[in-house]
Enzyme design. Structure first.
Site, short mmCIF file in Angstrom:
data_model
loop_
_atom_site.label_atom_id
_atom_site.label_comp_id
_atom_site.label_asym_id
_atom_site.label_seq_id
_atom_site.Cartn_x
_atom_site.Cartn_y
_atom_site.Cartn_z
N SER A 143 43.82 -86.66 23.45
CA SER A 143 44.81 -87.34 22.59
C SER A 143 46.01 -86.40 22.47
CB SER A 143 44.20 -87.55 21.20
OG SER A 143 45.19 -87.88 20.26
N TYR A 156 39.61 -84.19 13.63
CA TYR A 156 39.88 -84.99 14.84
C TYR A 156 40.81 -84.23 15.79
CZ TYR A 156 41.46 -88.75 17.88
OH TYR A 156 41.76 -89.51 18.99
N1 LIG Z 1 43.41 -95.63 19.56
C1 LIG Z 1 44.14 -94.56 19.46
O1 LIG Z 1 45.18 -94.53 18.77
C2 LIG Z 1 43.77 -93.33 20.27
C3 LIG Z 1 44.76 -92.37 20.52
C4 LIG Z 1 44.44 -91.24 21.26
C5 LIG Z 1 43.14 -91.07 21.71
N2 LIG Z 1 42.18 -92.00 21.43
C6 LIG Z 1 40.83 -91.76 21.92
O2 LIG Z 1 40.45 -92.82 22.78
C7 LIG Z 1 39.04 -92.93 22.81
C8 LIG Z 1 38.66 -94.40 22.65
O3 LIG Z 1 39.08 -94.83 21.37
P1 LIG Z 1 39.57 -96.33 21.08
O4 LIG Z 1 40.94 -96.22 20.60
O5 LIG Z 1 39.25 -97.18 22.22
O6 LIG Z 1 38.66 -96.65 19.81
P2 LIG Z 1 37.46 -97.70 19.60
O7 LIG Z 1 37.92 -99.06 19.98
O8 LIG Z 1 37.00 -97.46 18.21
O9 LIG Z 1 36.36 -97.24 20.64
C9 LIG Z 1 35.50 -96.16 20.40
C10 LIG Z 1 34.33 -96.27 21.36
O10 LIG Z 1 33.47 -95.13 21.16
C11 LIG Z 1 32.15 -95.58 21.09
N3 LIG Z 1 31.32 -94.69 20.28
C12 LIG Z 1 31.64 -94.14 19.08
N4 LIG Z 1 30.60 -93.43 18.60
C13 LIG Z 1 29.61 -93.53 19.53
C14 LIG Z 1 28.27 -93.02 19.61
N5 LIG Z 1 27.73 -92.28 18.64
N6 LIG Z 1 27.54 -93.30 20.72
C15 LIG Z 1 28.06 -94.08 21.71
N7 LIG Z 1 29.31 -94.58 21.68
C16 LIG Z 1 30.07 -94.31 20.60
C17 LIG Z 1 32.24 -96.98 20.45
O11 LIG Z 1 31.11 -97.76 20.80
P3 LIG Z 1 29.97 -98.27 19.77
O12 LIG Z 1 30.55 -98.27 18.38
O13 LIG Z 1 29.62 -99.63 20.29
O14 LIG Z 1 28.86 -97.29 19.95
C18 LIG Z 1 33.49 -97.51 21.12
O15 LIG Z 1 33.17 -98.11 22.35
C19 LIG Z 1 38.52 -92.03 21.70
O16 LIG Z 1 38.04 -90.84 22.27
C20 LIG Z 1 39.74 -91.75 20.85
O17 LIG Z 1 39.67 -90.52 20.20
C21 LIG Z 1 42.47 -93.13 20.73
#
Ligand SMILES: NC(=O)c1ccc[n+]([C@@H]2O[C@H](COP(=O)([O-])OP(=O)(O)OC[C@H]3O[C@@H](n4cnc5c(N)ncnc54)[C@H](OP(=O)(O)O)[C@@H]3O)[C@@H](O)[C@H]2O)c1
Length: 265
Positions: A143, A156
């Site tokens: 990120s 985070y």
């Molecule tokens: N959205 C943003 O603004 C943003 C910005 C920069 C970076 N990111 C990064 O992008 C990545 C994806 O995030 P997103 O934005 O797509 O958020 P999201 O829609 O909340 O997706 C998070 C994913 O992580 C999985 N997950 C969480 N805890 C888990 C566990 N204990 N075991 C297995 N799977 C787990 C969830 O699946 P289940 O709940 O089904 O297990 C879900 O598929 C993350 O690493 C986040 O830090 C996001």
């Protein structure tokens, strides 16, 4: 031998976007393992794409037994991993003194520990360039929060600094085998992430972040391209490149001062 992709965080947001993009654009893979806890979401993704190569794997990445069984599954067949995408992640907004212990533990566990352990488990099965083809690729979703300490999101941002540094070092270690490691650093992306980070208080980015929100599909496409090109880091989009530059050029204390003023909401 089956060439496969392993994708965590596949049940929503950026991970789901990666799965859709790969299904649409990659014809070389024999199987695509999609990992998350919410198996209903994984099944829905299989139905939506209609891609028979998808293999839903219900796993809690914080559970050592689930991690171990992924290793067992890999060694039980003749698999070669061409692509590993570590996308699962979470964060909880708020000052550390107000954060719940279990949320802090889950953030460090999913973002850092499980990402590292899964990578270690997958490495023996990664495709290498010794096979006269290009080696495999690892994409780690960090990120732009990785660039600097972030008050109000301290655990985070520190966890994402780990992902960025780990990826850079791992990439250097694996370069002789032709395995490329790409750390992806987006700013705000429209997914379920914010709702979870604020326990449902906010679902859409506001303030300065609202103007720079990225689309998960476009981010996935750009990340795959960057990885094919052998890039070690993708800072996605222009606003985050500026932020990255500022984080290197300006004193941290000065940026922290502005960060706290600008990112208040
Ligand atoms: N959205 C943003 O603004 C943003 C910005 C920069 C970076 N990111 C990064 O992008 C990545 C994806 O995030 P997103 O934005 O797509 O958020 P999201 O829609 O909340 O997706 C998070 C994913 O992580 C999985 N997950 C969480 N805890 C888990 C566990 N204990 N075991 C297995 N799977 C787990 C969830 O699946 P289940 O709940 O089904 O297990 C879900 O598929 C993350 O690493 C986040 O830090 C996001």
């Amino acid at each position: 031998m089956k060439e496969i992709a392993v994708i965590t965080g596949a049940s929503s947001g950026i991970g789901e976007a990666f799965v859709k993009e790969i299904c649409a654009s990659d014809e070389t893979l024999d199987e695509i393992w999609i990992i998350a806890r919410r198996s209903d979401k994984l099944d829905a993704l299989v139905a939506l794409t209609g891609d028979r190569r998808l293999r839903p794997v219900k796993a809690d990445l914080t559970d050592p037994e689930d991690l171990e069984s992924l290793g067992t599954r890999l060694s039980s067949g003749d698999y070669r991993v061409a692509l590993l995408i570590n996308c699962a992640g979470l964060g909880k907004r708020g000052n550390v003194e107000n954060n719940e212990l279990e949320d802090i533990a889950a953030t460090i566990n999913v973002n850092c520990q499980s990402l590292t352990l899964l990578t270690k488990i997958v490495l023996p099965f990664m495709k290498t360039s010794e096979e006269k083809k290009k080696g495999g690729r690892i994409i780690n979703i960090a990120s732009s929060a990785a660039f600097l300490p972030q008050p109000g999101f301290a655990v985070y941002s520190a966890s994402k600094s780990y992902v960025l540094n780990f990826s850079r070092a791992l990439g250097a270690e694996l370069a002789p085998k032709g395995i490329v490691v790409t750390a992806v650093c987006p700013g705000p992306v429209a997914t379920e992430f914010l709702g979870k980070a604020t326990n449902g208080r906010e679902t859409e980015f506001s303030g300065i972040r609202k103007n720079v929100v990225a689309d998960a599909g476009k981010l996935a496409e750009a990340s795959l391209k960057a990885s094919y090109r052998g890039r070690k880091i993708l800072v996605y989009k222009f606003s985050q490149k500026l932020f990255h530059f500022a984080s290197k050029a300006l004193p941290t204390s000065l940026i922290l001062h502005f960060e706290q003023k600008l990112l208040k909401n």
